[in-house]
Design an enzyme around this catalytic site. Structure first.
Site, short mmCIF file in Angstrom:
data_model
loop_
_atom_site.label_atom_id
_atom_site.label_comp_id
_atom_site.label_asym_id
_atom_site.label_seq_id
_atom_site.Cartn_x
_atom_site.Cartn_y
_atom_site.Cartn_z
N SER A 172 0.81 -1.21 0.00
CA SER A 172 0.00 0.00 0.00
C SER A 172 0.84 1.26 0.00
CB SER A 172 -0.93 0.01 1.22
OG SER A 172 -1.89 -1.00 1.13
N LYS A 201 -9.62 3.08 3.98
CA LYS A 201 -8.52 4.03 3.88
C LYS A 201 -9.03 5.44 3.59
CE LYS A 201 -5.35 0.45 2.21
NZ LYS A 201 -4.47 0.00 1.12
#
Length: 1012
Positions: A652, A692
């Site tokens: 990520s 997120k």
């Protein structure tokens, strides 16, 4: 002032104890540092109501000792009668020498009924009087309410069953300890002799002087003639002394005087007496001096004293009826109340009166008093005492809050139910980290925020070695206050900041530097030698610096990472996301202990610290980097997190690391990045994007990366570089693209017991996701299941649905829900979702979005007019409004951007006053006064019109002024004898008589004559 070990609350214990004494005592954080112990003393009394059903309770809310108040019952003649004193449960002078009152609260209510009574009747009035008890002029039930004009110091007609609460608020600060009148060893023949050590500081002194040459004349009476020579109001509930002298002159032989001093209570009865002279004979023709010095101990003050008088009984030895007795007297006396002028000792007083309560009912008085106590030598052998802690931040915050208590709704007397409801508000006031939601509902939010801004910077002046740290966080003080505030660019960056480094408890560090940010940037390093970038430091001190919350001021890129706790290999129990920052260099000292020592290598052989050693990171970097968890982001700094975050596994952060390696920004990039950048330069999508996204939005950040959410920066690295703005001024102008609706649960934080094995974003999981996508292309049923899962994940309800599945194992409730769900195109669906019947639920813009759109509209309008400085950020800082005339003039004259919220009145020309002519005023007055043909307006009305023209600088009246002038004209017409007579009003036509009803042709009608 605060508890730095607590990451969520910063309680000021002193103000919490003041506003909520039942939470316990707290040391007063002033500079009176003596070893003491804290103690809470209760007071509980059941007072019986008298025959009249009325009574009065006098409280001394600020008295530093065992005395709490007194109870009086009303007699049938309308006078009060003393019942009993109200004290703390323990007699403090028996065990302690010195005392300071911290806080006190008392509740008065009734919940019992005597026999034969079936309803709880009666009401209560309460008032706090900023004076002494003897100064009250009207103590009746209704008259009490006139004792003060302050609405926060009185309440009326509270039901006796609900009750009232009396809250003690300090009248002064930085006070010393008071001697309690404790017994001391006494040497004497009588073993019952008692000696006490009483308070001698801050005495209250009353000086009473007789009239010059007071003359007494009377004829002899058996038993003597009694007169009152002195009488004055005083206040005392502790020991006192009376001293003075009297001078008598007489021409009569054989006169004998007896003088007695009486201390009179609030109810008019005698509390105690002292003989000044007994059988003193006067010598004719000389000055007869009568000095006296009396001491009255506290043990004899059985009720509050409110007056003193001196009585003289005159007699004559061998006197006969009709003998003349006369004398002249002069002199004075002084009454000294020991400790009576100590703030709170005798003033203010709180009076609680009850009325129409059933006879025989019980009124309960219950409360708590919190003290700082210094024990006597005997008790000190077994009782540990501690120094108080000097905390000017807490003291100043308390003073500022209580100085605005009238505006903040902090009262001294409350209905008990209202006081109980306000406890949550008081907790917000005492917690520097609270978001002030309740205070905002009452309209007190801005005041408390302003007070916090004043109280927090005390750290810089108190601890000079910590001043660089205080200056470094200066621009982020609004975020430290725990509430949303605008940054320099107009965007709220960190709405959930915690006041961690501004509490006045910063450890002194041996540092020397010219710039504060250099100290902060190197404060948390552990150098190999004592010289770091020209900064002389002590490694021994710096090794412990990681225990402090750090405000790090340097460049960084940000990316969110998903964290899960698991029950088995594939079943997540809870889902959360944390923001990380990529920092250049090896900075393991900035990481939490759970991440230190763990790193992963890149394709070029460099290291990225904070990652789990799982393979190789598919990036080529030119240097080493460190990944650290963060809590908040400000304009040019970040706040590190000390949460036990495990090492990262997954891809990520590839996009953020690549950006940091290429551009090396000098300040934190205020846009979170997410995406897996592979070796071919392609930016791949990542999982859990809605989680997120919610994490980024909680910090006031946008999320950049591939996909149709927030900022779509393209499928490869070149497109990302092209679309992503590199100028910090352009970050705030990035749009929120396709921003999904975040339910209230999206903002929840989960308490996770995190360990490295529980981190779930692994290459195996990503491979499993790709395998599921491949299976979905073959199996339509699996495609539907995967669509349902992605729908749950994108809307942030995976955990909620998992918990629901545990409570509904056979899916009975879910089947019933789906069977009763509205069908496509139904009326309810059309009303809720529109004509389509399905789709994303329509919603209006959030307040923040609407405000941002308004700022953009105003900015575009100003830009079209050539006013280029009015950017959306500037408009937001200017109170969400365009530039004022003064700001425009300032910009036109200086070509400098004006400061928001500054009017620049010096640049605005004063409005020129135009004078109206007399003809114009007369014409307007005639027009307003009446139509042509009516009487001319009187001079008084012409003067009123002239005043309006003068107020308007030569312009005519506006609508409101015109209404006032018309009303004035009507009043003048009614009392003007020259006014034209009113025209007669036309009379309405008389209604015709109702025709008789239609009768049959053979039926004869009956008239009045027939009836006669």
């Amino acid at each position: 002032m605060t508890n730095l070990s607590d990451q969520t609350q910063q309680i000021v214990p002193f103000i919490r104890s003041l506003l909520m004494p039942t939470t316990g005592p707290a040391s007063i954080p002033d500079d009176t540092l003596e070893k003491h112990t804290l103690r809470s003393e209760t007071s509980t009394y059941n007072l019986t109501v008298g025959d009249t059903g009325s009574g009065l309770i006098v409280f001394f809310p600020g008295f530093p000792g065992s005395i709490v108040g007194a109870h009086y019952t009303m007699q049938s003649n309308g006078n009060y009668k003393f019942d009993q004193m109200l004290l703390t449960a323990q007699n403090l002078p028996a065990s302690y020498n010195y005392c300071r009152l911290v806080s006190r609260s008392l509740t008065v209510r009734s919940s019992t009924l005597p026999g034969g009574v079936y309803a709880l009747n009666g009401t209560i009035n309460a008032v706090t009087f900023q004076g002494s008890l003897s100064e009250l002029t009207d103590v009746s039930y209704n008259g009490l309410m006139s004792a003060t004009a302050n609405i926060n110091d009185k309440i009326g007609n509270v039901l006796v069953g609900e009750g009232v609460t009396v809250l003690s608020l300090p009248t002064s600060y930085d006070l010393g300890y008071v001697r309690l009148g404790d017994p001391i060893p006494a040497i004497g023949l009588d073993p019952k002799m008692v000696a006490t050590c009483d308070s001698s500081d801050r005495p209250r002194v009353y000086t009473i002087t007789a009239a010059d040459d007071y003359q007494f004349s009377s004829q002899y009476q058996p038993g003597g003639v009694t007169i009152t020579l002195f009488s004055a109001n005083i206040d005392a509930i502790t020991n006192l002394s009376v001293g003075g002298e009297l001078v008598f002159q007489t021409s009569v032989q054989g006169l004998v005087l007896n003088a007695t001093i009486y201390l009179v209570g609030f109810d008019g009865t005698t509390v105690t007496t002292r003989a000044v002279a007994a059988g003193n004979g006067l010598t004719a023709g000389t000055d007869n001096l009568m000095p006296f010095n009396l001491v009255i101990p506290t043990s004899e003050i059985t009720q509050p004293v409110t007056s003193i008088k001196l009585e003289i009984v005159t007699s004559k030895s061998g006197g006969q009826a009709g003998d003349q007795m006369s004398w002249l007297a002069s002199g004075n006396l002084a009454v000294t109340i020991h400790g009576g002028n100590y703030p709170g000792a005798l003033r203010p007083v709180t009076l609680v009166a009850y009325e129409r309560v059933a006879t025989g009912s019980v009124v309960t008085v219950a409360g708590v008093s919190n003290f700082e106590l210094i024990p006597n030598p005997e008790l000190a052998k077994n009782l540990v005492t501690e120094y108080g802690r000097f905390d000017p931040g807490a003291m100043n915050y308390t003073k500022l809050i209580l100085s605005e208590r009238d505006r903040l709704g902090i009262k001294t007397v409350w209905p008990t139910r209202e006081y109980t409801d306000f406890r949550e508000y008081f907790m917000e006031v005492a917690d520097l980290n609270s978001p002030l939601k309740i205070a905002g509902a009452f309209g007190f939010k801005d005041i408390i925020r302003a007070i916090r801004r004043i109280a927090v910077p005390v750290v810089s002046t108190l601890f000079p070695p910590a001043a660089p740290l205080a200056h470094a966080i200066g621009e982020g003080v609004d975020y430290l206050l725990g509430d949303e505030a605008g940054a320099a660019s107009g965007t709220a960056r960190a709405a959930s900041g915690k006041a961690r480094a501004a509490s006045g408890r910063i450890r002194q560090l041996t540092l020397a530097a010219d710039k504060g940010y250099e100290v902060v940037a190197n404060l948390f390093q552990v150098p190999q030698n004592p010289v770091v970038d020209g900064i002389l430091a002590s490694p021994g001190v710096l090794r412990g610096a990681h225990n402090l919350d750090c405000v790090l001021r340097e460049g960084a890129t940000l990316f969110p990472v998903v964290i899960t706790t698991v029950e088995d290999a594939m079943t997540p129990k809870a889902l959360n996301s944390k923001m990380f920052a990529v920092i250049e260099g090896v900075r393991e000292d900035l990481q939490p202990p759970s991440q230190r020592g763990s790193f992963i290598r890149t394709l070029s052989g460099h290291r990225v610290y904070g990652y789990a050693p799982d393979g190789v990171l598919p990036l080529e970097t030119g240097r080493d980097y460190t990944v650290v968890p963060i809590d908040d982001v400000w304009d040019d700094s970040i706040m590190l997190s000390k949460d036990p975050i495990p090492p990262i596994v997954g891809n990520s952060g590839n996009l953020a690391i690549a950006y940091m390696d290429v551009f090396r920004p000098k300040v934190p990039i205020h846009v979170a990045m997410t995406g897996a950048l592979n070796a071919y330069g392609e930016v791949e999508k990542v999982s859990f994007r809605s989680t997120k996204l919610a994490t980024a939005h909680r910090l006031g950040l946008k999320l950049a990366g591939p996909g149709a959410f927030d900022i779509n920066t393209g499928p490869n690295w070149a497109t990302f570089i092209k679309r992503f703005p590199h100028n910090p001024r352009d970050w705030d102008r990035l749009p929120y693209l396709n921003l999904p609706y975040l339910p209230p649960s999206a903002g929840r934080q989960y308490h996770l017991a995190m360990a490295a094995s529980e981190f779930k974003e692994t290459p195996e999981l990503e491979s499993a996701v790709r395998a599921m996508e491949a299976a979905a292309d073959v199996d339509p049923l699996f495609q539907s299941a995967l669509s349902v899962f992605m729908w749950l994940e994108e809307n942030g309800i995976v955990t909620d649905m998992a918990n629901f599945a545990l409570s509904d194992p056979n899916a009975h409730r879910m089947r019933n829900f789906l069977a009763n769900a509205p069908q496509a195109g139904s009326k309810s669906q059309r009303a809720k979702y529109g004509t389509a019947g399905y789709g994303v639920e329509a919603r209006g813009p959030t307040p923040e979005e609407a405000q941002r759109e308004k700022d953009t509209r105003i900015s575009k309008k100003m830009e079209a007019m050539g006013i280029y400085f009015a950017t959306p950020e500037w408009v937001a800082l200017n109170g969400h409004r365009g530039p004022s005339p003064g700001q425009l003039k300032y910009w036109q004259n200086t070509r400098e951007i004006p400061d928001p919220n500054e009017d620049y009145l010096d640049y605005v020309h004063a409005e020129k006053s135009r004078l109206a002519s007399e003809e114009q005023i007369l014409r307007a007055a005639t027009s307003i006064y009446g139509a042509p043909g009516q009487a001319e307006p009187p001079q008084a009305f012409i003067d009123e019109v002239a005043k309006v023209y003068e107020i308007n600088h030569g312009r005519g009246p506006n609508q409101e002024q015109m209404k006032d002038l018309l009303l004035t004209a009507m009043e003048m017409k009614h009392r003007n004898p020259r006014r034209a007579p009113p025209k007669p009003k036309p009379k309405p036509n008389a209604p015709s008589q109702r025709p008789p009803g239609r009768l049959g042709r053979w039926i004869r009608t009956v008239s009045d004559e027939d009836l006669e």
